[in-house]
Scaffold this motif. Structure first.
Motif, PDB file in Angstrom:
ATOM      1  N   LYS A  63       0.835  -1.206   0.000  1.00  9.62           N
ATOM      2  CA  LYS A  63       0.000   0.000   0.000  1.00  9.62           C
ATOM      3  C   LYS A  63       0.868   1.254   0.000  1.00  9.62           C
ATOM      4  N   LYS A  64       1.960   1.223   0.763  1.00  9.27           N
ATOM      5  CA  LYS A  64       2.866   2.376   0.807  1.00  9.27           C
ATOM      6  C   LYS A  64       3.492   2.613  -0.553  1.00  9.27           C
ATOM      7  N   GLU A  65       3.937   1.535  -1.209  1.00  7.46           N
ATOM      8  CA  GLU A  65       4.537   1.658  -2.536  1.00  7.46           C
ATOM      9  C   GLU A  65       3.552   2.232  -3.547  1.00  7.46           C
ATOM     10  N   LYS A  66       2.276   1.892  -3.396  1.00  7.67           N
ATOM     11  CA  LYS A  66       1.238   2.375  -4.315  1.00  7.67           C
ATOM     12  C   LYS A  66       0.737   3.763  -3.939  1.00  7.67           C
ATOM     13  N   GLY A  67       1.240   4.307  -2.840  1.00  3.95           N
ATOM     14  CA  GLY A  67       0.833   5.636  -2.401  1.00  3.95           C
ATOM     15  C   GLY A  67      -0.536   5.658  -1.739  1.00  3.95           C
ATOM     16  N   LEU A  68      -1.013   4.527  -1.290  1.00  4.40           N
ATOM     17  CA  LEU A  68      -2.331   4.450  -0.669  1.00  4.40           C
ATOM     18  C   LEU A  68      -2.323   4.813   0.806  1.00  4.40           C
ATOM     19  N   ILE A  69      -1.150   4.797   1.424  1.00  5.83           N
ATOM     20  CA  ILE A  69      -1.033   5.197   2.827  1.00  5.83           C
ATOM     21  C   ILE A  69       0.207   6.058   3.007  1.00  5.83           C
ATOM     22  N   ASN A  70       0.166   6.887   4.023  1.00  2.92           N
ATOM     23  CA  ASN A  70       1.307   7.740   4.363  1.00  2.92           C
ATOM     24  C   ASN A  70       1.671   7.501   5.815  1.00  2.92           C
ATOM     25  N   PHE A  71       2.940   7.602   6.121  1.00  2.52           N
ATOM     26  CA  PHE A  71       3.416   7.455   7.484  1.00  2.52           C
ATOM     27  C   PHE A  71       3.875   8.808   7.989  1.00  2.52           C
ATOM     28  N   THR A  72       3.705   9.025   9.269  1.00  2.00           N
ATOM     29  CA  THR A  72       4.173  10.239   9.920  1.00  2.00           C
ATOM     30  C   THR A  72       5.369   9.872  10.782  1.00  2.00           C
ATOM     31  N   SER A  73       6.443  10.622  10.638  1.00  2.00           N
ATOM     32  CA  SER A  73       7.640  10.319  11.431  1.00  2.00           C
ATOM     33  C   SER A  73       7.376  10.611  12.904  1.00  2.00           C
ATOM     34  N   TRP A  74       8.133   9.941  13.754  1.00  3.81           N
ATOM     35  CA  TRP A  74       8.005  10.145  15.184  1.00  3.81           C
ATOM     36  C   TRP A  74       8.320  11.591  15.555  1.00  3.81           C
ATOM     37  N   GLU A  75       9.275  12.196  14.875  1.00  5.82           N
ATOM     38  CA  GLU A  75       9.625  13.593  15.151  1.00  5.82           C
ATOM     39  C   GLU A  75       8.444  14.517  14.855  1.00  5.82           C
ATOM     40  N   GLU A  76       7.740  14.261  13.764  1.00  2.14           N
ATOM     41  CA  GLU A  76       6.573  15.076  13.422  1.00  2.14           C
ATOM     42  C   GLU A  76       5.453  14.910  14.450  1.00  2.14           C
ATOM     43  N   VAL A  77       5.259  13.710  14.923  1.00  6.98           N
ATOM     44  CA  VAL A  77       4.228  13.455  15.932  1.00  6.98           C
ATOM     45  C   VAL A  77       4.573  14.193  17.218  1.00  6.98           C
ATOM     46  N   LYS A  78       5.842  14.141  17.638  1.00 14.41           N
ATOM     47  CA  LYS A  78       6.247  14.838  18.863  1.00 14.41           C
ATOM     48  C   LYS A  78       6.042  16.338  18.727  1.00 14.41           C
ATOM     49  N   LYS A  79       6.371  16.896  17.562  1.00 13.38           N
ATOM     50  CA  LYS A  79       6.167  18.332  17.339  1.00 13.38           C
ATOM     51  C   LYS A  79       4.701  18.683  17.438  1.00 13.38           C
ATOM     52  N   LYS A  80       3.849  17.835  16.862  1.00  8.65           N
ATOM     53  CA  LYS A  80       2.415  18.109  16.860  1.00  8.65           C
ATOM     54  C   LYS A  80       1.850  18.146  18.271  1.00  8.65           C
ATOM     55  N   PHE A  81       2.353  17.280  19.134  1.00  4.50           N
ATOM     56  CA  PHE A  81       1.838  17.204  20.485  1.00  4.50           C
ATOM     57  C   PHE A  81       2.749  17.891  21.506  1.00  4.50           C
ATOM     58  N   ASN A  82       3.727  18.649  21.026  1.00  6.29           N
ATOM     59  CA  ASN A  82       4.632  19.438  21.872  1.00  6.29           C
ATOM     60  C   ASN A  82       5.307  18.626  22.958  1.00  6.29           C
ATOM     61  N   ARG A  83       5.932  17.534  22.591  1.00 10.19           N
ATOM     62  CA  ARG A  83       6.626  16.708  23.577  1.00 10.19           C
ATOM     63  C   ARG A  83       8.089  16.712  23.323  1.00 10.19           C
TER      64      ARG A  83
END
Length: 83
Positions: A63-83
Motif C-alpha cells: 500500500k505504501k509503494e502504491k501511495g495508498l497510505i502515508n506514514f508520519t515520522s516520530w519527530e513530526e508526531v512529537k512536534k504536533k503534540f509538543n513533547r
C-alpha cells in the motif's frame, strides 16, 4: 561487539524490590544484573513473528509503494503534540 544501550529509570514498590533482591541473590547476581537478565529474556521469549503478522506487514508495504497510505515520522508526531 559494542552494544548501543539506553538507560531507563524504573520506579517499583519497596516490597517488589526486596523480593527481586532475594531472587537476584538466589541466582547469584546483583539486582541490576538480574533485572537486565529477566527483562532481556522476557523480551526475547515472548516475541514471535507469525505468518499473519508477516502478511499484514507485506500488505502495508505494498500500500505504501502504491501511495495508498502515508506514514508520519516520530519527530513530526512529537512536534504536533509538543513533547
Amino acid at each position: 561487539m559494542i552494544q548501543d544501550k539506553v538507560r531507563k529509570e524504573v520506579s517499583l514498590d519497596k516490597t517488589i524490590i526486596e523480593k527481586l533482591k532475594i531472587k537476584a541473590q538466589e541466582d547469584g547476581r546483583n539486582l541490576k544484573n538480574y533485572l537486565e537478565k529477566v527483562l532481556t529474556e522476557k523480551a526475547n521469549d515472548d516475541f514471535e513473528i507469525t505468518e499473519d503478522y508477516m502478511k499484514m506487514i507485506d500488505e502495508m508495504l505494498e500500500k505504501k509503494e502504491k501511495g495508498l497510505i502515508n506514514f508520519t515520522s516520530w519527530e513530526e508526531v512529537k512536534k504536533k503534540f509538543n513533547r
